[in-house]
Design an enzyme around this catalytic site. Structure first.
Site, PDB file in Angstrom:
ATOM      1  N   HIS A  89       1.788   4.508  -2.776  1.00  0.00           N
ATOM      2  CA  HIS A  89       1.917   5.963  -2.548  1.00  0.00           C
ATOM      3  C   HIS A  89       3.298   6.429  -3.029  1.00  0.00           C
ATOM      4  CE1 HIS A  89      -1.713   6.801  -0.286  1.00  0.00           C
ATOM      5  NE2 HIS A  89      -1.442   5.928   0.656  1.00  0.00           N
TER       6      HIS A  89
ATOM      7  N   HIS B 185       0.835  -1.207   0.000  1.00  0.00           N
ATOM      8  CA  HIS B 185       0.000   0.000   0.000  1.00  0.00           C
ATOM      9  C   HIS B 185       0.874   1.263   0.000  1.00  0.00           C
ATOM     10  CE1 HIS B 185      -3.585   2.453   1.228  1.00  0.00           C
ATOM     11  NE2 HIS B 185      -2.639   3.199   1.773  1.00  0.00           N
ATOM     12  N   GLU B 186       1.770   1.344   0.975  1.00  0.00           N
ATOM     13  CA  GLU B 186       2.624   2.540   1.062  1.00  0.00           C
ATOM     14  C   GLU B 186       3.548   2.612  -0.153  1.00  0.00           C
ATOM     15  OE1 GLU B 186       1.645   4.620   3.181  1.00  0.00           O
ATOM     16  OE2 GLU B 186       0.474   3.253   4.445  1.00  0.00           O
TER      17      GLU B 186
ATOM     18  N   GLU C 276      -4.853   7.713  -2.658  1.00  0.00           N
ATOM     19  CA  GLU C 276      -5.354   6.412  -2.211  1.00  0.00           C
ATOM     20  C   GLU C 276      -5.695   5.515  -3.401  1.00  0.00           C
ATOM     21  OE1 GLU C 276      -5.249   4.986   0.707  1.00  0.00           O
ATOM     22  OE2 GLU C 276      -4.365   6.778   1.594  1.00  0.00           O
TER      23      GLU C 276
END
Ligand code: ZN
Length: 502
Positions: A271, A267-268, A297
């Site tokens: 980003h 997830h990160e 997101e």
């Protein structure tokens, strides 16, 4: 000072932006340090430094001289490049907004957030909502007041939503969430009547040291250049970015849970790829960094769920996982692993929620925020309302506030209006996948071979590359057309119908 020539004004514009970028960089490194390396007792001194830097940044942004500069450039707007014109637009908006906020209130608010953060860090493990409530009351009051400064023409909660997703409002979100609930709730209901997936092997003992090298492998598979992206450990994973050559992701390792950190890293990492993929020309300007939380997101949740929880991705990385954790995964097949990481079950904690029920967690927060800002819910009644909504939306009983309304850090950081970005981002991502497949054909063939380069290149070309040059709605529309949640509800229906044989 008056401006007499365009080159002179443009030089002032560049100098102003690079000074702002330097303050943001310094404050960003301080908060990164606070969350990763600084000893617990160091908050007071950091609070003082932050107070000084916040005041300096405020003075720099609200300096009346900027108004003179912006007026001059506005009069010459036809001679500006599209990038300069957009810089001017963003700067003017920040300036007008900042000029409406009294300096003292601005600095007091940053001090309040620093104190509230410390209070929340104590209140959560102690399960003590009453200790945090006075801070939340002040934050809600400030947010309500600041909403009027941000945009006096909007309903206060709409103004707060706009801070995270320009153009967003409750009318759109009410319809969006109703559509999601209409799809998700019946799916959850059907799944509850099916045999449940065994994911117990994911909760065996996974030594932290082994998980650290697993994170390195995942970042490498995602094509993240470690020369420009660091990883650290925090209580709550997040990503910090300073420019497109300095991005920091964080994760949290649990010895008895393999997938918590695994999906935090992916997830990160999503980003991070967004930030790393920005064009160099936006560095040290107001256009540096991702354009909105919703778009941000969309990238993180795209990699986490659409890619990271796909059969193709699991196929690509499973041989590594099995050789890296041989004792823990004896007798576990690729199919068992795929099913386990996609197990859907109503739960208490948003960050650990599965892909299907995740948005229901977001809806609880949205309803509470809306009511807090409208003044129809008092802070002292938040735990009770939280528990009622969890029962209504997810069918679960909340045993304590630690796993209930104290679980997230957003409110202690003043982030009221942020949560809907998670759900919007998930839906944006599904529509981007549809567009990507129309452009590239089947992308999952490459993913199954562990090759994410085509996916990342497409996102870079259409999204990452622009940093904040285009407004979020404009950026999305140009790539995907009008936003339609149906892409997301269809995606969820397809995936979970197949997975659970509904
Ligand atoms: Zn995120």
């Amino acid at each position: 000072m008056e401006y007499t020539s365009l080159p002179q004004a443009l030089e002032a514009l560049e100098k102003l932006q690079s000074t702002m970028a330097a303050y943001n960089h310094a404050m960003g490194v301080l908060s990164q340090d606070a969350a990763t390396a600084a000893p617990a007792g160091s908050w007071e001194g950091r609070g003082r430094t932050m107070e000084v830097l916040t005041k300096a940044a405020y003075d720099l942004t609200a300096d009346p001289q900027n108004g003179v500069l912006y007026d001059y450039l506005q009069a010459h707007v036809w001679e500006l490049t599209p990038i300069q014109a957009r810089e001017l637009e963003v700067l003017k908006k920040d300036y007008d907004r900042m000029r409406r906020i009294p300096a003292r209130e601005y600095v007091d608010y940053s001090v309040l957030l620093n104190d509230a953060d410390a209070a929340w860090h104590k209140a959560k493990p102690a399960n003590d909502f009453a200790a945090f409530a006075p801070y939340l009351e002040k934050i809600v009051a400030c947010c309500r007041k600041f909403a009027g400064y941000y945009n006096p023409d909007l309903d206060p909660y709409d103004a707060l939503l706009n801070e995270y997703e320009e153009g967003m409002n409750q009318k759109t979100l009410d319809a969006f969430f109703a559509q999601l609930r209409g799809t998700i709730v019946p799916l959850v209901e059907k799944i509850s009547r099916k045999p449940q997936i065994d994911d117990s092997f994911l909760m065996r003992h996974y030594p932290v040291e082994r998980q650290r090298s697993f994170s390195d492998y995942l970042m490498e598979t995602m094509g993240i250049d470690r020369n420009y992206c660091g990883i650290a450990e925090t209580e709550h994973p997040f990503t910090n970015n300073f420019n497109n050559h300095d991005v920091r992701i964080t994760t949290h390792y649990y010895e008895n849970n393999l997938v918590s950190s695994m999906y935090s890293v992916i997830h990160e990492g999503g980003h991070a790829l967004y930030e790393l993929g920005a064009d160099d020309c936006y560095n040290y300007t107001v256009l540096s960094g991702g354009v909105s939380m919703g778009i941000h997101e969309s990238q993180s949740r795209f990699y986490e769920n659409i890619i990271g929880r796909s059969r193709a991705f699991v196929h690509a990385i499973f041989p590594y996982i099995q050789s890296h954790f041989p004792e823990q995964l004896t007798g576990v097949t690729e199919e068992m692993f795929y099913r386990a990481v996609n197990k859907s079950q109503p739960s208490l904690v948003r960050t650990e929620a599965d892909e299907l029920t995740y948005c229901l967690h977001v809806m609880v927060r949205y309803e509470i925020e809306k009511a807090l800002i409208a003044g129809t819910l008092e802070v002292k009644d938040v735990p009770q309302r939280w528990n009622e909504l969890y029962k209504e939306y997810l069918g679960v009983d909340v045993p304590n506030d630690k796993e209930g309304c104290l679980q997230d850090s957003h409110w202690s950081g003043g982030g009221i209006g942020y949560f809907p970005s998670y759900a919007l981002g998930s839906a944006y991502g599904a529509q981007m996948l549809d567009r990507m497949e129309k452009d590239l054909g089947d992308v999952f063939g490459d993913v199954a071979r562990g090759d994410l380069s085509k996916v990342t290149l497409w996102l870079r070309r259409h999204i990452h590359h622009y940093a904040s040059f285009k407004k979020p709605g404009e950026l999305f529309r140009e790539v995907c057309g009008e936003f339609d949640a149906k892409y997301y509800t269809d995606y969820l229906t397809r995936k979970f119908t197949e997975l659970y044989d509904l």
